[in-house]
Design an enzyme around this catalytic site. Structure first.
Site, PDB file in Angstrom:
ATOM      1  N   ARG A 310       0.841  -1.253   0.138  1.00 55.73           N
ATOM      2  CA  ARG A 310      -0.054   0.004  -0.147  1.00 55.73           C
ATOM      3  C   ARG A 310       0.759   1.226   0.075  1.00 55.73           C
ATOM      4  NH1 ARG A 310      -5.085  -2.109   4.075  1.00 55.73           N
ATOM      5  NH2 ARG A 310      -4.752  -3.670   3.322  1.00 55.73           N
ATOM      6  N   ARG A 325       2.234   1.472  10.275  1.00 54.21           N
ATOM      7  CA  ARG A 325       1.907   1.510   9.269  1.00 54.21           C
ATOM      8  C   ARG A 325       3.232   1.464   8.037  1.00 54.21           C
ATOM      9  NH1 ARG A 325      -3.043   4.134   7.614  1.00 54.21           N
ATOM     10  NH2 ARG A 325      -3.427   4.927   9.761  1.00 54.21           N
ATOM     11  N   SER A 400     -10.975  -5.602   9.720  1.00 54.02           N
ATOM     12  CA  SER A 400     -12.108  -5.219   9.661  1.00 54.02           C
ATOM     13  C   SER A 400     -12.581  -6.245   8.935  1.00 54.02           C
ATOM     14  CB  SER A 400     -11.446  -3.861   8.500  1.00 54.02           C
ATOM     15  OG  SER A 400     -12.630  -3.215   8.028  1.00 54.02           O
ATOM     16  N   ARG A 449       0.567  -6.328  13.133  1.00 52.94           N
ATOM     17  CA  ARG A 449       0.024  -5.189  14.067  1.00 52.94           C
ATOM     18  C   ARG A 449      -0.303  -6.571  14.854  1.00 52.94           C
ATOM     19  NH1 ARG A 449      -3.801  -0.135  12.610  1.00 52.94           N
ATOM     20  NH2 ARG A 449      -1.976   1.069  11.374  1.00 52.94           N
TER      21      ARG A 449
END
Length: 487
Positions: A310, A325, A400, A449
């Site tokens: 990303r 991140r 998510s 994470r």
């Protein structure tokens, strides 16, 4: 970052704990009309523009997206006119051709020649209309691809993450609350095997190099997740490409809207622009693109481990410290393909499967329902699982879990054929027309994470890290990571 963390924690405590059932006893009054499980297509946009506009405004959509509703309606009306014009010309051509044939048989060549001129004109009108239709449909398709999904009725109204609805929290008594807890990168540095300088030399900022015990811990986390989801939860493991085509990313909704967040590849694949995958959701969900499945095949449940790439174009200056991140990270992804009737239950099941990983790792977390201004582009209903990070004294997203309903399936042309019922089934006939599938995806979990959460939640005062019991077999019996002696 610390200000944001403090605000987030304060908002959480202000809301308190709220346990809700499948359809949510707690619901913010949104004022928007119910989507009623409707499909977001051109027909809906033109026939129920107020519904679509209400959901766009609830999402805090851009002015461009809002104005596209009327643009699509105008194009749709023009399309109807062009179709009528084309059909009229074709009907006239057919009628004239029959008359010409009759005249030719009667040797009335002069009269036939006059009518041939009219046929040529009708052909020209039909051809021009067809060209305009193709252009118009490309414009409509382009506008529709920019439209986010309709929202589930349970999605609360809100601007951002501060308005997300807390559904439950687990392991509150396990949280390390207070000052003085080390950040994960400081812990990792003491353990050895974390080399940000080497990563910067190789690739620049937002990359990492792990070695020794930390690399093994990362591998152990991956193996645990895959074993849990395959052996215990019944998912089928898949290994998929890390480079995909533009149309593949369009199918799941990353393109065209989020192209700046992707890493493009110089070479084409399958005759199209190519990109590194931002998540395994993309290739796994597209496994059945352009297919018609049988109802008896559903639900399908897949799990896959991939790196994720990303560009994070919109996150400059955020989470620059440590591993939170990254431009490249590993994630175990869960994907389900279902019928509309199975959809909600399978979404809840997938979310529970992700939650179980956190519980087995003994990591405190909370489950939140994303509000209308924070929910993802393709999702109709989404839960975020947020793990407690002692160094920041706040919860951060680790998974998510989204129900996209038929949004992605429509873009991918993924359908299924319902099983015939009753007398038709007994007679061995009566196959129904096809129906769009529903797609569900979620992290099960983000590996980096999870590593961060273990380092921070399992840190001891002497600098060591106590490993969750479930990971000990994957670590060769090691129960604790010890800091290395300074040279």
């Amino acid at each position: 970052m610390l200000l944001l963390a403090t605000r987030s924690l304060r908002a959480f405590h202000a809301r308190g704990r709220r346990d809700v059932g499948l359809h949510g006893a707690v619901r913010m009054a949104s004022g928007r009309p119910s989507s009623g499980g409707k499909t977001l297509d051109v027909k809906l946009v033109t026939e129920e523009p107020d519904l679509v506009l209400a959901h766009l405004k609830a999402r805090r959509a851009s002015d461009e997206q809002v104005s596209s509703v009327s643009d699509i309606a105008d194009l749709y009306l023009r399309r109807k006119e062009l179709v009528k014009e084309q059909q009229g010309a074709l009907t006239q051509r057919k009628s004239l051709s029959a008359e010409i044939g009759k005249l030719m048989r009667e040797k009335q060549d002069a009269e036939a020649a006059k009518l041939k001129t009219q046929v040529e004109y009708a052909n020209s009108v039909a051809s021009t209309a067809e060209e305009q239709l193709h252009q118009l449909e490309r414009e409509m398709d382009s506008l529709m691809l920019q439209m986010p999904n309709l929202l589930d009725d349970r999605v609360p109204d809100g601007d951002d993450e501060l308005n997300n609805e807390v559904v439950l929290e687990w392991g509150v008594e396990r949280r390390k609350v207070g000052e003085g807890y080390l950040w994960h990168d400081d812990i990792a540095a003491k353990l050895g095997g974390y080399d940000p300088a080497a990563a910067a030399r190789l690739s620049g900022a937002r990359f990492s190099v792990l070695s020794g015990p930390l690399a093994r811990l990362e591998r152990a986390i991956v193996q645990f997740f895959l074993d849990q989801h395959t052996a215990e939860n019944g998912y089928r493991e898949v290994s998929v490409p890390y480079i995909v085509s533009r149309s593949t990313l369009t199918g799941t909704g990353q393109l065209p809207k989020f192209e700046e967040d992707l890493f493009a590849v110089n070479h084409q694949v399958n005759g199209e622009d190519a990109f590194l995958i931002p998540t395994a959701e993309v290739p796994i969900t597209n496994l059945h693109r352009d297919e018609i499945l049988e109802a008896t095949q559903l639900p399908l449940s897949y799990v896959g481990l991939t790196p994720c790439f990303r560009a994070e174009a919109g996150s400059y200056g955020r989470d620059t410290k440590g591993l939170l991140r990254q431009h490249q990270f590993h994630k175990v992804e869960l994907v389900k393909i279902t019928t509309p009737e199975q959809s909600d239950a399978e979404h809840e099941a997938l979310t529970r499967d992700a939650e179980e990983c956190l519980r087995l790792l003994e990591l405190p977390y909370r489950k939140v329902r994303l509000c209308s201004g924070d929910i993802g582009f393709a999702a109709a209903h989404c839960y975020d699982l947020e793990v407690w990070l002692p160094a920041q004294q706040t919860y951060r997203e680790i998974a998510s879990c989204s129900n996209c309903r038929d949004f992605q399936a429509r873009r991918m042309a993924l359908r299924y054929r319902p099983a015939p019922l009753g007398a038709a089934k007994e007679a061995g006939k009566g196959k129904k027309s096809t129906v769009l599938c529903h797609t569900i995806n979620g992290s099960g979990l983000a590996v980096g994470r999870t590593l961060v959460a273990i380092l921070e939640n399992c840190q001891e005062e002497d600098g060591s890290v106590r490993l969750p019991e479930v990971l000990v077999p994957y670590m060769g019996g090691t129960t604790k990571l010890e800091p290395v002696a300074k040279k």
